[in-house]
Design a protein around this motif. Structure first.
Motif, PDB file in Angstrom:
ATOM      1  N   GLY A  42      15.348  31.684   0.654  1.00  0.00           N
ATOM      2  CA  GLY A  42      15.816  31.472   2.210  1.00  0.00           C
ATOM      3  C   GLY A  42      15.927  30.225   2.061  1.00  0.00           C
ATOM      4  N   SER A  43      15.649  28.379   2.487  1.00  0.00           N
ATOM      5  CA  SER A  43      16.417  27.585   2.640  1.00  0.00           C
ATOM      6  C   SER A  43      15.838  26.448   1.855  1.00  0.00           C
ATOM      7  N   SER A  44      15.491  27.173   0.721  1.00  0.00           N
ATOM      8  CA  SER A  44      14.608  25.957  -0.491  1.00  0.00           C
ATOM      9  C   SER A  44      16.748  26.066  -1.495  1.00  0.00           C
ATOM     10  N   LYS A  45      17.265  24.994  -1.994  1.00  0.00           N
ATOM     11  CA  LYS A  45      18.831  25.041  -2.352  1.00  0.00           C
ATOM     12  C   LYS A  45      18.555  23.732  -3.795  1.00  0.00           C
ATOM     13  N   LEU A  46      19.048  24.356  -5.021  1.00  0.00           N
ATOM     14  CA  LEU A  46      18.640  23.918  -5.829  1.00  0.00           C
ATOM     15  C   LEU A  46      20.228  23.673  -6.500  1.00  0.00           C
ATOM     16  N   LEU A  47      20.580  22.529  -7.169  1.00  0.00           N
ATOM     17  CA  LEU A  47      22.768  21.626  -7.074  1.00  0.00           C
ATOM     18  C   LEU A  47      21.977  21.634  -8.164  1.00  0.00           C
ATOM     19  N   PHE A  48      23.097  21.538  -9.166  1.00  0.00           N
ATOM     20  CA  PHE A  48      23.505  20.603 -10.684  1.00  0.00           C
ATOM     21  C   PHE A  48      24.801  19.790 -10.895  1.00  0.00           C
TER      22      PHE A  48
ATOM     23  N   ALA B 132      18.718  18.224 -11.504  1.00  0.00           N
ATOM     24  CA  ALA B 132      18.499  19.124 -10.239  1.00  0.00           C
ATOM     25  C   ALA B 132      18.526  18.375  -9.781  1.00  0.00           C
ATOM     26  N   VAL B 133      18.689  18.722  -8.539  1.00  0.00           N
ATOM     27  CA  VAL B 133      19.072  17.823  -6.460  1.00  0.00           C
ATOM     28  C   VAL B 133      18.238  19.548  -6.122  1.00  0.00           C
ATOM     29  N   TYR B 134      17.433  19.077  -5.208  1.00  0.00           N
ATOM     30  CA  TYR B 134      16.743  20.372  -4.018  1.00  0.00           C
ATOM     31  C   TYR B 134      17.511  19.289  -2.963  1.00  0.00           C
ATOM     32  N   LEU B 135      17.824  20.810  -2.355  1.00  0.00           N
ATOM     33  CA  LEU B 135      18.029  20.826  -0.947  1.00  0.00           C
ATOM     34  C   LEU B 135      17.459  21.832   0.190  1.00  0.00           C
TER      35      LEU B 135
ATOM     36  N   MET C  10      15.195  15.487 -11.295  1.00  0.00           N
ATOM     37  CA  MET C  10      14.794  15.942 -10.114  1.00  0.00           C
ATOM     38  C   MET C  10      14.742  14.542  -8.636  1.00  0.00           C
ATOM     39  N   THR C  11      15.712  15.106  -7.738  1.00  0.00           N
ATOM     40  CA  THR C  11      15.488  14.301  -6.926  1.00  0.00           C
ATOM     41  C   THR C  11      15.789  15.284  -5.793  1.00  0.00           C
ATOM     42  N   THR C  12      16.022  14.907  -4.771  1.00  0.00           N
ATOM     43  CA  THR C  12      16.828  15.287  -3.269  1.00  0.00           C
ATOM     44  C   THR C  12      17.602  15.279  -2.771  1.00  0.00           C
ATOM     45  N   GLN C  13      18.430  16.200  -2.448  1.00  0.00           N
ATOM     46  CA  GLN C  13      19.706  15.272  -1.684  1.00  0.00           C
ATOM     47  C   GLN C  13      19.993  14.691  -0.334  1.00  0.00           C
ATOM     48  N   ALA C  14      18.856  14.303   0.278  1.00  0.00           N
ATOM     49  CA  ALA C  14      18.711  12.946   1.376  1.00  0.00           C
ATOM     50  C   ALA C  14      16.980  13.307   2.017  1.00  0.00           C
TER      51      ALA C  14
ATOM     52  N   THR D  20      11.577  13.782 -15.235  1.00  0.00           N
ATOM     53  CA  THR D  20      11.018  12.606 -13.517  1.00  0.00           C
ATOM     54  C   THR D  20      11.957  12.907 -12.165  1.00  0.00           C
ATOM     55  N   TRP D  21      10.673  12.948 -11.624  1.00  0.00           N
ATOM     56  CA  TRP D  21      10.689  13.860 -10.061  1.00  0.00           C
ATOM     57  C   TRP D  21      10.582  12.457  -9.244  1.00  0.00           C
ATOM     58  N   LEU D  22      11.737  12.534  -8.353  1.00  0.00           N
ATOM     59  CA  LEU D  22      12.332  11.189  -7.687  1.00  0.00           C
ATOM     60  C   LEU D  22      12.612  11.680  -6.313  1.00  0.00           C
ATOM     61  N   PRO D  23      12.125  12.849  -5.981  1.00  0.00           N
ATOM     62  CA  PRO D  23      12.361  12.864  -4.662  1.00  0.00           C
ATOM     63  C   PRO D  23      12.818  11.879  -3.510  1.00  0.00           C
ATOM     64  N   GLN D  24      14.062  11.804  -2.411  1.00  0.00           N
ATOM     65  CA  GLN D  24      13.644  11.661  -1.182  1.00  0.00           C
ATOM     66  C   GLN D  24      11.956  10.889  -0.396  1.00  0.00           C
ATOM     67  N   GLU D  25      12.446   9.390   0.098  1.00  0.00           N
ATOM     68  CA  GLU D  25      11.490   9.529   1.598  1.00  0.00           C
ATOM     69  C   GLU D  25      11.551  10.613   2.016  1.00  0.00           C
TER      70      GLU D  25
END
Length: 285
Positions: free
Chosen positions: A49-55, A65-68, A94-98, A126-131
């Motif tokens: 679906g709409s969940s993507k992971l970038l490395f 890993a970056v979640y999008l 882990m973080t998020t792209q935006a 380490t779990w650091l998603p953006q806002e």
């Protein structure tokens, strides 16, 4: 892990008959991390679906890993689930792209976002998603569940921003359920519950709630002896913040700020201090 009945979760919802719900976004992602030749590498990976992971390019012994969310945000009826498992001795960051955006929802079911993180003995997450930016009229049910082995390490941060002050936005209509659960060695070590309905701006303006702040950060750190550093960590906090050592190896910090930019000016140095390392590249002022 089963839900802990001692800390009930508010199940109040705005569910509407299924026939009345439009087709909404769906996304699932799962990864596992293991060690190979002294480095942390990808084990299993699933995305749909709409969940993507970038490395990003490998650096050091951690796996980045970056979640999008390719749907561009979350609204009523959307469902997203992310899970990550870190095997013995491995490390995942882990973080998020935006920043994630929670948009106005039509009457009906809220958007659901579920994250589960599992760290085995000697592992590190380490779990650091953006806002997460919440817009007026949003409807969200979100859960973060973390399962740590007794000697696993954790640095986790979640940031909620109630409208963008620079854009003149305010959140006067909201349905929000937010939950954080941390289990260590199979036992519940920390639980946080947030329920906010109706005029969020008015609630946050109360002196005993947020005193007008609209950006809120929650930080959890589990590491040997971290409680002994609490006084030093408090020196890094702004006046609208506080911290507690729940045990000698577990610290919780809450920060408030008038907007997300002001929050980052304090939060980024604090996370850098806790991580003892550079932050993921998306975390730039």
């Amino acid at each position: 892990m089963p839900e802990d009945p001692a800390i009930p979760y508010d199940q109040t919802s705005r569910a509407a008959p299924a026939a009345s719900l439009p087709q909404r976004a769906r996304g699932q992602a799962h990864l596992s991390v293991r060690t190979r030749a002294g480095a942390s590498v990808l084990g299993d990976l699933h995305m749909s679906g709409s969940s993507k992971l970038l490395f990003p390019r490998a650096r050091g012994a951690e796996l980045d890993a970056v979640y999008l969310n390719s749907a561009g945000g979350v609204t009523g009826g959307d469902r997203f689930a992310l899970s990550a498992t870190v095997d013995e001795g491995a490390a995942l960051r882990m973080t998020t792209q935006a920043a994630e955006r929670i948009y106005r929802a039509a009457p009906g079911a809220p958007g659901h976002v579920s994250t589960r993180l599992t760290a085995h003995p000697g592992a590190q997450i380490t779990w650091l998603p953006q806002e997460t930016i919440i817009y007026d009229g949003a409807s969200l049910d979100r859960r973060l569940t973390i399962d740590l082995a007794q000697d696993a390490r954790l640095l986790a941060c979640e940031v909620l921003v109630f409208g963008r002050r620079a854009m003149g936005e305010a959140v006067h209509e909201l349905f929000l359920r937010d939950r954080i659960d941390l289990h260590i060695g199979g036992a519940l070590a920390f639980a946080d519950r947030l329920r906010l309905d109706g005029d969020a701006a008015a609630v946050l303006n109360r002196a005993a709630v947020a005193d007008g702040a609209i950006a809120v950060a929650s930080v959890l750190c589990a590491a040997p002896g971290i409680g002994g550093r609490l006084d030093h960590l408090r020196e890094l906090l702004p006046p609208q913040a506080g911290g507690s050592a729940l045990t000698e190896d577990l610290v919780f910090l809450r920060l408030l700020a008038p907007d997300s930019f002001e929050l980052r000016k304090t939060l980024v140095p604090l996370l850098h201090e806790l991580a003892q390392d550079d932050l993921p590249r998306p975390w730039m002022l």
